[in-house]
Design an enzyme around this catalytic site. Structure first.
Site, PDB file in Angstrom:
ATOM      1  N   HIS A  42       0.843  -1.209   0.000  1.00 10.46           N
ATOM      2  CA  HIS A  42       0.000   0.000   0.000  1.00 10.46           C
ATOM      3  C   HIS A  42       0.875   1.255   0.000  1.00 10.46           C
ATOM      4  O   HIS A  42       0.679   2.166  -0.823  1.00 10.46           O
ATOM      5  CB  HIS A  42      -0.900  -0.020   1.230  1.00 10.46           C
ATOM      6  CG  HIS A  42      -1.761   1.189   1.382  1.00 10.46           C
ATOM      7  ND1 HIS A  42      -3.114   1.192   1.131  1.00 10.46           N
ATOM      8  CD2 HIS A  42      -1.466   2.468   1.780  1.00 10.46           C
ATOM      9  CE1 HIS A  42      -3.608   2.402   1.344  1.00 10.46           C
ATOM     10  NE2 HIS A  42      -2.618   3.186   1.753  1.00 10.46           N
ATOM     11  N   GLU A  43       1.833   1.301   0.905  1.00 11.12           N
ATOM     12  CA  GLU A  43       2.685   2.491   1.009  1.00 11.12           C
ATOM     13  C   GLU A  43       3.619   2.631  -0.180  1.00 11.12           C
ATOM     14  O   GLU A  43       3.973   3.750  -0.571  1.00 11.12           O
ATOM     15  CB  GLU A  43       3.484   2.454   2.318  1.00 11.12           C
ATOM     16  CG  GLU A  43       2.639   2.664   3.549  1.00 11.12           C
ATOM     17  CD  GLU A  43       1.822   3.945   3.479  1.00 11.12           C
ATOM     18  OE1 GLU A  43       2.380   5.002   3.108  1.00 11.12           O
ATOM     19  OE2 GLU A  43       0.621   3.900   3.775  1.00 11.12           O
TER      20      GLU A  43
END
Length: 289
Positions: A42-43
């Site tokens: 996600h990051e």
């Protein structure tokens, strides 16, 4: 930027270390690794999109169910860039659904693990889209509000919305999952982050103004007139600034005359000439010289 510097951007929050330790003790380490990998992907979505637009990135802090990327781009990037960077994280969950399904279809993981991975992926996606600062949903909410309200009002509205949403979400979650340590830790962390954001909101606003003064490329789409009395302090004028808008300030004098000054002149007078206690009248008289 070399690979080692990029790796040094990533840090793990103490709460995540604590949860990893709890996972080792309770025998749920494998599940925590799965959560960590989803959060990391996600990051990396945010990080990759920020690199694409050549943002100056300070750090990426990973914590349970999400992370925070700090940059030197103080809310002055074009709307499409900030929107793309904010959405780049949640988008990763879409192709992760396909990967999880493929792992189950190829029988590389058990059906129960596939169900668990689907649950984790969905939970992290929904969690990050909550309208809570500093989650992606909070950033998207601020992006929306700061283009429709003055910057300082958008700051306040986001923090208030965050606190209300945290309280409501915790209440509902604890009714479903009583005595959940994870929920309590996440709520405490988010409340702490909002407390810090509230305390430093003036500093954040000044950084935004300074960046706007230096770059003068706030993706202007509209012109907006601000009418102020001659004795209004210059920093109160700034409180009416909106993103994506260039401002013309109409200074109304006591003799009913008026003078138009540009926002750039106000910012120059405030930051370059360091006249932080000046009034609108002072800037108007200076610009007429």
């Amino acid at each position: 930027m070399n690979i080692s510097k990029k790796i040094n951007h990533f840090h793990i929050h103490p709460i995540l270390w604590a949860m990893i330790a709890i996972g080792i003790v309770t025998g749920s380490f494998l599940q925590l690794i799965a959560i960590f990998l989803i959060v990391l992907i996600h990051e990396l979505g945010h990080y990759g999109m920020a690199l694409y637009y050549r943002w100056r990135i300070r750090s990426v802090m990973l914590w349970p169910f999400g992370g925070v990327m700090e940059t030197d781009e103080h809310h002055t990037r074009p709307l499409k860039e900030e929107l793309a960077v904010s959405l780049a994280g949640p988008v990763q969950h879409l192709w992760l659904y396909g990967v999880i399904w493929m792992l189950g279809w190829m029988q590389w993981v058990s059906p129960s693990m596939v169900d668990l991975l689907f649950l984790y992926n969905t939970s992290i996606l929904i969690f990050n889209l909550l309208p809570v600062w500093p989650l992606d949903g909070g950033h998207l909410l601020f992006l929306f509000l700061s283009h429709r309200f003055p910057f300082v009002k958008a700051q306040a509205y986001v923090i208030i919305c965050s606190i209300v949403c945290i309280a409501f979400t915790v209440l509902i979650s604890l009714l479903i999952f009583p005595f959940s340590l994870t929920i309590v830790l996440l709520a405490c962390f988010l409340l702490w982050e909002n407390r810090l954001e509230w305390k430093q909101r003036q500093y954040t606003f000044l950084r935004y103004l300074l960046k706007r003064h230096e770059d003068r490329n706030d993706s202007v789409h509209t012109l907006h007139a601000i009418h102020v009395p001659e004795d209004m302090p210059i920093h109160h004028i700034f409180h009416r600034f909106k993103r994506g808008t260039h401002h013309h300030i109409y200074v109304l004098f006591r003799n009913q005359s008026r003078k138009v000054i540009d926002e750039g002149e106000c910012l120059y007078y405030y930051f370059t000439l360091k006249q932080s206690s000046a009034s609108a009248k002072d800037v108007a008289e200076w610009s007429a010289m």
